[in-house]
Design a protein around this motif. Structure first.
Motif, mmCIF file in Angstrom:
data_model
loop_
_atom_site.group_PDB
_atom_site.id
_atom_site.type_symbol
_atom_site.label_atom_id
_atom_site.label_comp_id
_atom_site.label_asym_id
_atom_site.label_seq_id
_atom_site.Cartn_x
_atom_site.Cartn_y
_atom_site.Cartn_z
ATOM 1 N N SER A 158 24.246 25.503 60.789
ATOM 2 C CA SER A 158 23.178 26.379 61.258
ATOM 3 C C SER A 158 23.477 26.919 62.653
ATOM 4 O O SER A 158 24.277 26.357 63.408
ATOM 5 N N VAL A 238 21.153 30.107 59.012
ATOM 6 C CA VAL A 238 20.083 29.109 58.915
ATOM 7 C C VAL A 238 19.768 28.676 60.346
ATOM 8 O O VAL A 238 20.684 28.498 61.150
ATOM 9 N N GLY A 241 19.690 22.739 60.659
ATOM 10 C CA GLY A 241 20.146 21.924 59.537
ATOM 11 C C GLY A 241 21.548 22.298 59.088
ATOM 12 O O GLY A 241 21.830 23.455 58.780
ATOM 13 N N THR A 282 18.100 20.695 50.752
ATOM 14 C CA THR A 282 18.737 21.786 51.479
ATOM 15 C C THR A 282 18.452 21.632 52.982
ATOM 16 O O THR A 282 17.567 20.863 53.377
ATOM 17 N N TYR A 284 16.825 23.486 54.953
ATOM 18 C CA TYR A 284 15.432 23.817 55.270
ATOM 19 C C TYR A 284 14.533 22.594 55.177
ATOM 20 O O TYR A 284 13.660 22.372 56.015
ATOM 21 N N GLU A 285 14.747 21.765 54.148
ATOM 22 C CA GLU A 285 13.888 20.597 53.943
ATOM 23 C C GLU A 285 14.207 19.456 54.906
ATOM 24 O O GLU A 285 13.358 18.605 55.149
ATOM 25 N N ALA A 287 15.020 19.806 58.115
ATOM 26 C CA ALA A 287 14.674 20.138 59.500
ATOM 27 C C ALA A 287 13.480 19.303 59.966
ATOM 28 O O ALA A 287 12.465 19.207 59.276
ATOM 29 N N ASP A 314 19.433 17.311 59.894
ATOM 30 C CA ASP A 314 18.985 18.120 61.031
ATOM 31 C C ASP A 314 19.995 17.938 62.162
ATOM 32 O O ASP A 314 20.085 16.864 62.763
#
Length: 345
Positions: A158, A238, A241, A282, A284-285, A287, A314
């Motif tokens: 990210s 992103v 993460g 993923t 996103y989840e 973070a 993260d």
């Protein structure tokens, strides 16, 4: 009696995260000092339900500080860490400045906490690269059980790994695309919005980048110098993460089910591995979460004793701030340092 803790680089992404994690985990600190460059002096930042005023690191006296959590960049760490350590303050540095020094332990507490005793050689402990930290957490139980001969790692990193400017660039470029404004790369070498860039850090003579070399060198130092490692590091659009596709060649066979069981029992890992739509984690989840998540565990039939898996975490937490605080907790919990105020009393 608690400890006196300084955060060097407190106004950056990782420094702010360190303050949040110290408060969340109830670290036994009687006093926490936020430090940054002179231009940030007087700025107010949050620490739990309190507000701290930033002090300038250049003229700060570290003689009564127990631990300095440093996230101020490599050049600053190279110059300042020895000066701070000479004052009797243990430095836990998040940059790459000290990771490859043989007299400085490179620590991921779930993996090699016992190596921390070597900090007394220089009073400095190194925190690994964000990609390495989550990787070795997932590899440790597998290596102990079946031995890892060779690793092929592809990272999907990210933009927060590049700091606040990199996050701002992704935001501004994404907005520019939607309003049909020109997209001008500044922090990155190419456009990052709706794109991926197979280039993180400087190129080396052999064609690898420094980011890729860090994964190679640090995995060997933390886990086992005999493991053969190759890596391709990619920046993706992103915000927070890092994801990693990990291919392993093992010394002895290990089934998917055995691997899942091993990882479920290991500290710092959560296995989410269902062979169905959405049965994986993923970036996103992950973070805002502390765990390293492992999904997509499967056999690789192209090599003997081959395994594949998908690892996400993260990067601002386990990849940086959380790991740094966990190292400080190891120092405290194992009685390796005592508060100076208590010693003086």
């Amino acid at each position: 009696m608690g400890y006196k803790i300084a955060i060097a680089g407190a106004t950056g992404n990782v420094g702010a995260e360190m303050l949040d994690i110290l408060a969340e985990r109830g670290f036994p600190a009687d006093e926490v000092i936020a430090l940054a460059s002179r231009r940030s002096q007087g700025k107010e930042i949050s620490f739990g339900d309190r507000t701290l005023k930033v002090k300038a690191m250049e003229n700060f006296d570290f003689s009564d500080v127990d631990i300095c959590l440093m996230s101020a960049g490599g050049s600053i760490a190279k110059e300042w860490a020895p000066k701070i350590a000479a004052k009797g303050c243990v430095v836990i540095d998040n940059s790459s400045a000290w990771r490859y020094d043989q007299d400085v332990p490179l620590i991921v507490p779930e993996v090699n906490a016992d190596d921390i005793v070597d900090f007394k050689k220089k009073n400095i402990i190194a925190n690994p690269n964000c990609s390495t930290a989550q990787l070795v957490v997932a590899l440790k139980p597998i290596h102990e059980k079946a031995g890892i001969k060779r690793l092929v790692v592809s990272t999907y990193q990210s933009v927060s790994g590049g700091g606040k400017e990199a996050m701002d660039e992704l935001f501004n470029q994404t907005r520019a695309v939607f309003v049909n404004d020109p997209v001008e790369p500044q922090k990155f070498t190419k456009r990052i919005a709706f794109n991926v860039i197979p280039h993180i850090d400087d190129f080396m003579e052999d064609g690898y980048t420094k980011e890729e070399w860090k994964v190679l060198a640090e995995t060997k130092k933390i886990l086992d110098p005999t493991i053969k490692v190759t890596c391709t590091a990619v920046r993706v659009p992103v915000f927070v993460g890092h994801g990693e596709s990990v291919n392993m060649e093992l010394d002895s066979p290990l089934s998917v089910e055995e691997t899942q069981d091993l990882l479920r029992e290991a500290p710092g890992i959560l296995v989410v591995d269902k062979r169905e739509d959405g049965g994986y984690v993923t970036p996103y989840e992950c973070a805002g979460e502390d765990a390293t998540y492992v999904s997509r565990i499967r056999e690789d039939a192209t090599v003997e004793n081959g395994l594949n898996m998908w690892v996400v975490s993260d990067n601002l937490r386990k990849g940086a701030a959380l790991n740094t605080v966990q190292i400080a907790e190891v120092l405290v919990n194992r009685g390796l340092i005592q508060p100076k105020a208590k010693t003086a009393a």
